[in-house]
Scaffold this motif. Structure first.
Motif, PDB file in Angstrom:
ATOM      1  N   THR A   1     -34.586  43.134  25.561  1.00  0.00           N
ATOM      2  CA  THR A   1     -33.855  43.919  26.544  1.00  0.00           C
ATOM      3  C   THR A   1     -32.370  43.756  26.302  1.00  0.00           C
ATOM      4  O   THR A   1     -31.933  42.743  25.755  1.00  0.00           O
ATOM      5  N   GLN A   2     -31.620  44.759  26.708  1.00  0.00           N
ATOM      6  CA  GLN A   2     -30.167  44.653  26.651  1.00  0.00           C
ATOM      7  C   GLN A   2     -29.592  44.519  28.057  1.00  0.00           C
ATOM      8  O   GLN A   2     -28.386  44.552  28.234  1.00  0.00           O
ATOM      9  N   TYR A   3     -30.468  44.404  29.031  1.00  0.00           N
ATOM     10  CA  TYR A   3     -30.027  44.083  30.376  1.00  0.00           C
ATOM     11  C   TYR A   3     -29.761  42.582  30.428  1.00  0.00           C
ATOM     12  O   TYR A   3     -29.877  41.882  29.432  1.00  0.00           O
ATOM     13  N   ASP A   4     -29.476  42.076  31.589  1.00  0.00           N
ATOM     14  CA  ASP A   4     -29.167  40.644  31.692  1.00  0.00           C
ATOM     15  C   ASP A   4     -30.422  39.789  31.581  1.00  0.00           C
ATOM     16  O   ASP A   4     -31.543  40.292  31.489  1.00  0.00           O
ATOM     17  N   ASN A   5     -30.221  38.501  31.594  1.00  0.00           N
ATOM     18  CA  ASN A   5     -31.294  37.524  31.417  1.00  0.00           C
ATOM     19  C   ASN A   5     -32.299  37.550  32.572  1.00  0.00           C
ATOM     20  O   ASN A   5     -33.386  37.013  32.464  1.00  0.00           O
ATOM     21  N   GLU A   6     -31.945  38.199  33.670  1.00  0.00           N
ATOM     22  CA  GLU A   6     -32.838  38.257  34.827  1.00  0.00           C
ATOM     23  C   GLU A   6     -34.149  38.980  34.491  1.00  0.00           C
ATOM     24  O   GLU A   6     -35.211  38.628  35.004  1.00  0.00           O
ATOM     25  N   ILE A   7     -34.075  39.971  33.607  1.00  0.00           N
ATOM     26  CA  ILE A   7     -35.286  40.705  33.208  1.00  0.00           C
ATOM     27  C   ILE A   7     -36.274  39.739  32.553  1.00  0.00           C
ATOM     28  O   ILE A   7     -37.467  39.713  32.882  1.00  0.00           O
ATOM     29  N   LEU A   8     -35.779  38.921  31.617  1.00  0.00           N
ATOM     30  CA  LEU A   8     -36.657  37.972  30.924  1.00  0.00           C
ATOM     31  C   LEU A   8     -37.172  36.908  31.888  1.00  0.00           C
ATOM     32  O   LEU A   8     -38.332  36.493  31.791  1.00  0.00           O
ATOM     33  N   THR A   9     -36.333  36.486  32.813  1.00  0.00           N
ATOM     34  CA  THR A   9     -36.765  35.503  33.814  1.00  0.00           C
ATOM     35  C   THR A   9     -37.867  36.083  34.685  1.00  0.00           C
ATOM     36  O   THR A   9     -38.857  35.402  34.986  1.00  0.00           O
ATOM     37  N   ASN A  10     -37.712  37.339  35.100  1.00  0.00           N
ATOM     38  CA  ASN A  10     -38.747  37.983  35.921  1.00  0.00           C
ATOM     39  C   ASN A  10     -40.067  38.075  35.175  1.00  0.00           C
ATOM     40  O   ASN A  10     -41.139  37.830  35.752  1.00  0.00           O
ATOM     41  N   VAL A  11     -40.003  38.430  33.894  1.00  0.00           N
ATOM     42  CA  VAL A  11     -41.236  38.519  33.095  1.00  0.00           C
ATOM     43  C   VAL A  11     -41.890  37.143  32.999  1.00  0.00           C
ATOM     44  O   VAL A  11     -43.111  37.006  33.133  1.00  0.00           O
ATOM     45  N   GLU A  12     -41.066  36.121  32.792  1.00  0.00           N
ATOM     46  CA  GLU A  12     -41.599  34.763  32.666  1.00  0.00           C
ATOM     47  C   GLU A  12     -42.223  34.281  33.979  1.00  0.00           C
ATOM     48  O   GLU A  12     -43.265  33.641  33.976  1.00  0.00           O
ATOM     49  N   VAL A  13     -41.588  34.610  35.090  1.00  0.00           N
ATOM     50  CA  VAL A  13     -42.111  34.200  36.402  1.00  0.00           C
ATOM     51  C   VAL A  13     -43.460  34.864  36.674  1.00  0.00           C
ATOM     52  O   VAL A  13     -44.380  34.234  37.206  1.00  0.00           O
ATOM     53  N   HIS A  14     -43.587  36.127  36.295  1.00  0.00           N
ATOM     54  CA  HIS A  14     -44.818  36.884  36.575  1.00  0.00           C
ATOM     55  C   HIS A  14     -45.738  36.950  35.350  1.00  0.00           C
ATOM     56  O   HIS A  14     -46.499  37.903  35.188  1.00  0.00           O
ATOM     57  N   MET A  15     -45.661  35.948  34.492  1.00  0.00           N
ATOM     58  CA  MET A  15     -46.428  35.934  33.245  1.00  0.00           C
ATOM     59  C   MET A  15     -47.937  36.165  33.443  1.00  0.00           C
ATOM     60  O   MET A  15     -48.525  36.983  32.731  1.00  0.00           O
ATOM     61  N   PRO A  16     -48.601  35.503  34.390  1.00  0.00           N
ATOM     62  CA  PRO A  16     -50.040  35.754  34.534  1.00  0.00           C
ATOM     63  C   PRO A  16     -50.368  37.211  34.863  1.00  0.00           C
ATOM     64  O   PRO A  16     -51.300  37.783  34.298  1.00  0.00           O
ATOM     65  N   ALA A  17     -49.603  37.832  35.738  1.00  0.00           N
ATOM     66  CA  ALA A  17     -49.854  39.224  36.107  1.00  0.00           C
ATOM     67  C   ALA A  17     -49.565  40.155  34.927  1.00  0.00           C
ATOM     68  O   ALA A  17     -50.313  41.115  34.684  1.00  0.00           O
ATOM     69  N   VAL A  18     -48.511  39.870  34.189  1.00  0.00           N
ATOM     70  CA  VAL A  18     -48.164  40.705  33.034  1.00  0.00           C
ATOM     71  C   VAL A  18     -49.240  40.586  31.954  1.00  0.00           C
ATOM     72  O   VAL A  18     -49.676  41.595  31.382  1.00  0.00           O
ATOM     73  N   LYS A  19     -49.707  39.359  31.692  1.00  0.00           N
ATOM     74  CA  LYS A  19     -50.762  39.181  30.680  1.00  0.00           C
ATOM     75  C   LYS A  19     -52.045  39.899  31.093  1.00  0.00           C
ATOM     76  O   LYS A  19     -52.711  40.522  30.261  1.00  0.00           O
ATOM     77  N   ALA A  20     -52.381  39.820  32.364  1.00  0.00           N
ATOM     78  CA  ALA A  20     -53.592  40.502  32.842  1.00  0.00           C
ATOM     79  C   ALA A  20     -53.461  42.008  32.652  1.00  0.00           C
ATOM     80  O   ALA A  20     -54.417  42.669  32.203  1.00  0.00           O
ATOM     81  N   ALA A  21     -52.305  42.571  32.955  1.00  0.00           N
ATOM     82  CA  ALA A  21     -52.095  44.012  32.774  1.00  0.00           C
ATOM     83  C   ALA A  21     -52.159  44.386  31.298  1.00  0.00           C
ATOM     84  O   ALA A  21     -52.713  45.436  30.939  1.00  0.00           O
ATOM     85  N   LEU A  22     -51.603  43.526  30.438  1.00  0.00           N
ATOM     86  CA  LEU A  22     -51.659  43.795  29.003  1.00  0.00           C
ATOM     87  C   LEU A  22     -53.094  43.773  28.485  1.00  0.00           C
ATOM     88  O   LEU A  22     -53.476  44.615  27.650  1.00  0.00           O
ATOM     89  N   LEU A  23     -53.887  42.836  28.963  1.00  0.00           N
ATOM     90  CA  LEU A  23     -55.292  42.766  28.531  1.00  0.00           C
ATOM     91  C   LEU A  23     -56.077  44.003  28.983  1.00  0.00           C
ATOM     92  O   LEU A  23     -56.941  44.491  28.255  1.00  0.00           O
ATOM     93  N   VAL A  24     -55.784  44.508  30.170  1.00  0.00           N
ATOM     94  CA  VAL A  24     -56.438  45.738  30.641  1.00  0.00           C
ATOM     95  C   VAL A  24     -56.084  46.896  29.708  1.00  0.00           C
ATOM     96  O   VAL A  24     -56.953  47.684  29.325  1.00  0.00           O
ATOM     97  N   THR A  25     -54.815  46.982  29.347  1.00  0.00           N
ATOM     98  CA  THR A  25     -54.375  48.052  28.447  1.00  0.00           C
ATOM     99  C   THR A  25     -55.030  47.903  27.072  1.00  0.00           C
ATOM    100  O   THR A  25     -55.512  48.881  26.491  1.00  0.00           O
ATOM    101  N   LEU A  26     -55.067  46.679  26.547  1.00  0.00           N
ATOM    102  CA  LEU A  26     -55.651  46.445  25.218  1.00  0.00           C
ATOM    103  C   LEU A  26     -57.149  46.727  25.186  1.00  0.00           C
ATOM    104  O   LEU A  26     -57.687  47.137  24.146  1.00  0.00           O
TER     105      LEU A  26
END
Length: 188
Positions: free
Chosen positions: A114-139
């Motif tokens: 991302t070229q936004y601030d570090n908050e985007i990466l922090t948000n992804v890291e905080v919500h890692m389980p939900a993001v991984k679950a969504a990625l697995l559904v897509t895959l």
């Protein structure tokens, strides 16, 4: 027998004296070579201090020459395009899923940018389980034919980016992930 012991004692005493004298000779030679190689220092600390004091005690009325003045650097204005820093985050481990309609599976490592601030990466890291679950559904919707070739990988990366952004918008109100990078890609 007393006559035989006396020369042995004298011989031992002579050997000890020779070893001691030899050690002093070797030590003297070593010190001499060291002095010749390294010699007296021309710029000993005492000499340097004396030179500095002498220089500083000179009257200020002496004329300053051009050689004594260091020129200043002049900066030039140059047009710069506005450039943003790209921040990266790599998901720990890999994601593994079965491919639809096949006995094969896909294992991928995912990084995001991302070229936004570090908050985007922090948000992804905080919500890692939900993001991984969504990625697995897509895959899990992908077939074997959908993941073969470089064009398929690019399409997969774009789909995963959209999935991450949709999940982050649902959880945080803003996605902000601009790129998904497949850091490892194994199909078996």
């Amino acid at each position: 027998m007393a006559d035989e012991e006396e020369p042995k004692k004298k011989l031992r005493l002579l050997k000890i004296i020779l070893f001691v004298v030899g050690a002093f000779v070797v030590l003297g030679i070593g010190l001499g070579i060291g002095y010749l190689m390294f010699g007296p220092q021309k710029n000993s600390p005492e000499q340097l201090v004396a030179e500095i004091i002498e220089r500083n005690s000179q009257p200020a009325s002496e004329e300053v020459t051009e050689e004594d003045v260091t020129p200043e650097k002049v900066s030039k204005d140059s047009p710069k395009d506005e450039v943003f820093q790209t921040l990266y985050f790599e998901f720990p481990g890999t994601l593994t899923t079965n491919l639809q309609g096949s006995r094969r599976f896909l294992q991928i490592g995912i990084g995001i940018s991302t070229q936004y601030d570090n908050e985007i990466l922090t948000n992804v890291e905080v919500h890692m389980p939900a993001v991984k679950a969504a990625l697995l559904v897509t895959l899990s919707d992908y077939t074997e034919e959908d993941v073969v070739g470089s064009d398929a990988r690019k399409a997969l990366a774009e789909d995963l980016k959209n999935t991450i952004n949709a999940e982050m918008e649902r959880l945080e109100g803003f996605g902000g992930v601009e790129g998904v990078h497949l850091t490892s890609y194994i199909m078996q």
